[in-house]
Design a protein around this motif. Structure first.
Motif, PDB file in Angstrom:
ATOM      1  N   UNK A   6     -28.974 -17.254  19.217  1.00 32.78           N
ATOM      2  CA  UNK A   6     -27.804 -16.432  18.853  1.00 32.78           C
ATOM      3  C   UNK A   6     -26.839 -17.151  17.920  1.00 32.78           C
ATOM      4  N   UNK A   7     -27.073 -18.491  17.720  1.00 35.42           N
ATOM      5  CA  UNK A   7     -26.249 -19.192  16.747  1.00 35.42           C
ATOM      6  C   UNK A   7     -25.482 -20.382  17.272  1.00 35.42           C
ATOM      7  N   UNK A   8     -25.760 -20.825  18.485  1.00 37.37           N
ATOM      8  CA  UNK A   8     -25.047 -22.009  19.000  1.00 37.37           C
ATOM      9  C   UNK A   8     -25.466 -23.241  18.209  1.00 37.37           C
ATOM     10  N   UNK A   9     -24.495 -24.076  17.848  1.00 40.14           N
ATOM     11  CA  UNK A   9     -24.775 -25.343  17.160  1.00 40.14           C
ATOM     12  C   UNK A   9     -25.003 -26.461  18.183  1.00 40.14           C
ATOM     13  N   UNK A  10     -24.347 -26.332  19.319  1.00 38.61           N
ATOM     14  CA  UNK A  10     -24.451 -27.318  20.402  1.00 38.61           C
ATOM     15  C   UNK A  10     -24.606 -26.538  21.705  1.00 38.61           C
ATOM     16  N   UNK A  11     -25.385 -27.070  22.647  1.00 38.88           N
ATOM     17  CA  UNK A  11     -25.505 -26.457  23.969  1.00 38.88           C
ATOM     18  C   UNK A  11     -24.882 -27.415  24.975  1.00 38.88           C
ATOM     19  N   UNK A  12     -23.878 -26.926  25.714  1.00 36.15           N
ATOM     20  CA  UNK A  12     -23.138 -27.770  26.645  1.00 36.15           C
ATOM     21  C   UNK A  12     -23.633 -27.510  28.064  1.00 36.15           C
ATOM     22  N   UNK A  13     -24.386 -28.442  28.612  1.00 38.18           N
ATOM     23  CA  UNK A  13     -25.019 -28.263  29.921  1.00 38.18           C
ATOM     24  C   UNK A  13     -24.180 -28.938  30.997  1.00 38.18           C
ATOM     25  N   UNK A  14     -23.739 -28.169  31.989  1.00 42.12           N
ATOM     26  CA  UNK A  14     -22.895 -28.708  33.052  1.00 42.12           C
ATOM     27  C   UNK A  14     -23.463 -28.422  34.426  1.00 42.12           C
ATOM     28  N   UNK A  15     -23.303 -29.401  35.338  1.00 40.46           N
ATOM     29  CA  UNK A  15     -23.824 -29.250  36.694  1.00 40.46           C
ATOM     30  C   UNK A  15     -22.748 -29.274  37.754  1.00 40.46           C
ATOM     31  N   UNK A  16     -21.476 -29.257  37.341  1.00 44.27           N
ATOM     32  CA  UNK A  16     -20.373 -29.277  38.314  1.00 44.27           C
ATOM     33  C   UNK A  16     -19.241 -28.412  37.784  1.00 44.27           C
ATOM     34  N   UNK A  17     -18.827 -27.451  38.551  1.00 45.76           N
ATOM     35  CA  UNK A  17     -17.709 -26.600  38.138  1.00 45.76           C
ATOM     36  C   UNK A  17     -16.406 -27.405  38.124  1.00 45.76           C
ATOM     37  N   UNK A  18     -15.581 -27.144  37.112  1.00 41.26           N
ATOM     38  CA  UNK A  18     -14.268 -27.816  37.030  1.00 41.26           C
ATOM     39  C   UNK A  18     -13.151 -26.791  37.213  1.00 41.26           C
ATOM     40  N   UNK A  19     -13.516 -25.633  37.790  1.00 41.40           N
ATOM     41  CA  UNK A  19     -12.453 -24.611  37.957  1.00 41.40           C
ATOM     42  C   UNK A  19     -11.448 -25.101  38.993  1.00 41.40           C
ATOM     43  N   UNK A  20     -10.219 -24.589  38.964  1.00 41.38           N
ATOM     44  CA  UNK A  20      -9.221 -25.012  39.945  1.00 41.38           C
ATOM     45  C   UNK A  20      -9.733 -24.846  41.378  1.00 41.38           C
TER      46      UNK A  20
END
Ligand SMILES: Nc1nc2ncc(COP(=O)(O)OP(=O)(O)O)nc2c(=O)[nH]1
Length: 279
Positions: free
Chosen positions: A51-65
């Motif tokens: 779809x056009x992403x230049x970078x894919x940011x893979x995360x394994x831990x939520x940082x939501x409040x």
């Protein structure tokens, strides 16, 4: 800075870059549990790439409040197969983590960027990135995810965030991480009220004055819901508008869930901007 060096990649910053979010978590604030197995996350990453992403940011831990902390070994278990598969097919992969052990494992699996909401403040984080050729995003957060939204307070939020980022940039340079590998990020929603977030967006150009690429991560965030009254699953239009406001003030990386929408918005934006330059 007209380019970002990330491992073997030299990413041009002549146009804004899209960072597509691949959360391999059960509890991310907007898409938790959607990609709860590696194959689903890998498929999603390739979809964002198409779809056009230049970078894919893979995360394994939520940082939501209020998010619960995840042990390093569990975070590694979640992200490593996804990073290996995406990087193995030539994708530019970033790992969204605060932990040096996860950074090391991710960089060994082919990630070429570290996205650290703690701006490499964890013990050993600076050394870990310095020992690699990875790019790094230094994000501002007041406090830590569990309690950061309880009582955010600043003297002047823009100047306070700018000063923090200047300190982290200096720490990186002292550790031997060159400026061409650095990205800075005000950390929308990380220990900020609505007014703090709006002030940072309105005056994003004052962070751009630091001479490094600025990343804006506004996608589906609480501030968009507060302003529009939309639930977390209905904030795509608001997210595109907010990210274009950031681009208009100098942001060069946009961290989004909906890559297709952001890509189309940037096609129009770039067509107008480039015409303005006469190029
Ligand atoms: N550099 C940067 N990294 C970030 N990582 C996570 C989130 C939170 O969004 P999301 O990943 O969708 O949620 P969760 O942390 O719950 O997985 N926001 C940012 C951000 O604004 N900037």
């Amino acid at each position: 800075m007209s380019f970002l060096r990330a491992g073997p990649h030299c990413l041009s910053l002549a146009r804004p870059l899209i960072m597509g979010i691949v959360n391999v978590t059960p509890d991310s604030f907007s898409d938790g549990g959607r990609l709860d197995d590696a194959q689903a996350a890998i498929r999603h990453g390739f979809k964002l790439q198409e779809e056009g992403a230049d970078i894919l940011d893979v995360g394994g831990e939520s940082t939501r409040p209020g998010a619960a902390a995840v042990p390093a070994d569990e975070e590694i278990r979640r992200v490593l197969p996804v990073i290996e598969a995406l990087a193995g097919r030539g994708c530019v992969v970033s790992v969204d983590t605060m932990k040096p052990a996860v950074m090391r494992a991710a960089l060994g699996a082919g990630a070429v960027m570290v996205n650290d909401v703690m701006a490499l403040r964890a013990s050993g984080a600076l050394e870990t990135v310095a020992a690699s050729d990875a790019a790094v995003c230094l994000m501002h957060m007041q406090g830590e995810p569990q309690r950061m939204q309880q009582a955010p307070c600043y003297t002047d939020v823009v100047e306070d965030v700018k000063r923090f980022l200047q300190e982290r940039i200096a720490a990186c340079e002292a550790a031997g991480i060159s400026r061409e590998r650095l990205v800075i990020d005000p950390g929308f929603g990380f220990g900020k009220t609505l007014e703090h977030n709006l002030a940072l967006l309105r005056h994003l150009n004052r962070l751009v004055e630091l001479g490094l690429p600025v990343l804006a991560g506004l996608s589906r965030k609480f501030m968009l819901g507060t302003l529009t009254g939309r639930d977390v699953g209905a904030r795509e239009f608001a997210g595109v508008a907010a990210h274009l406001a950031a681009v208009a003030r100098g942001a060069r990386l946009l961290r989004v869930h909906n890559v297709a929408a952001m890509r189309d918005a940037l096609v129009i934006w770039n067509a107008v901007e480039e015409q303005q330059d006469g190029t």
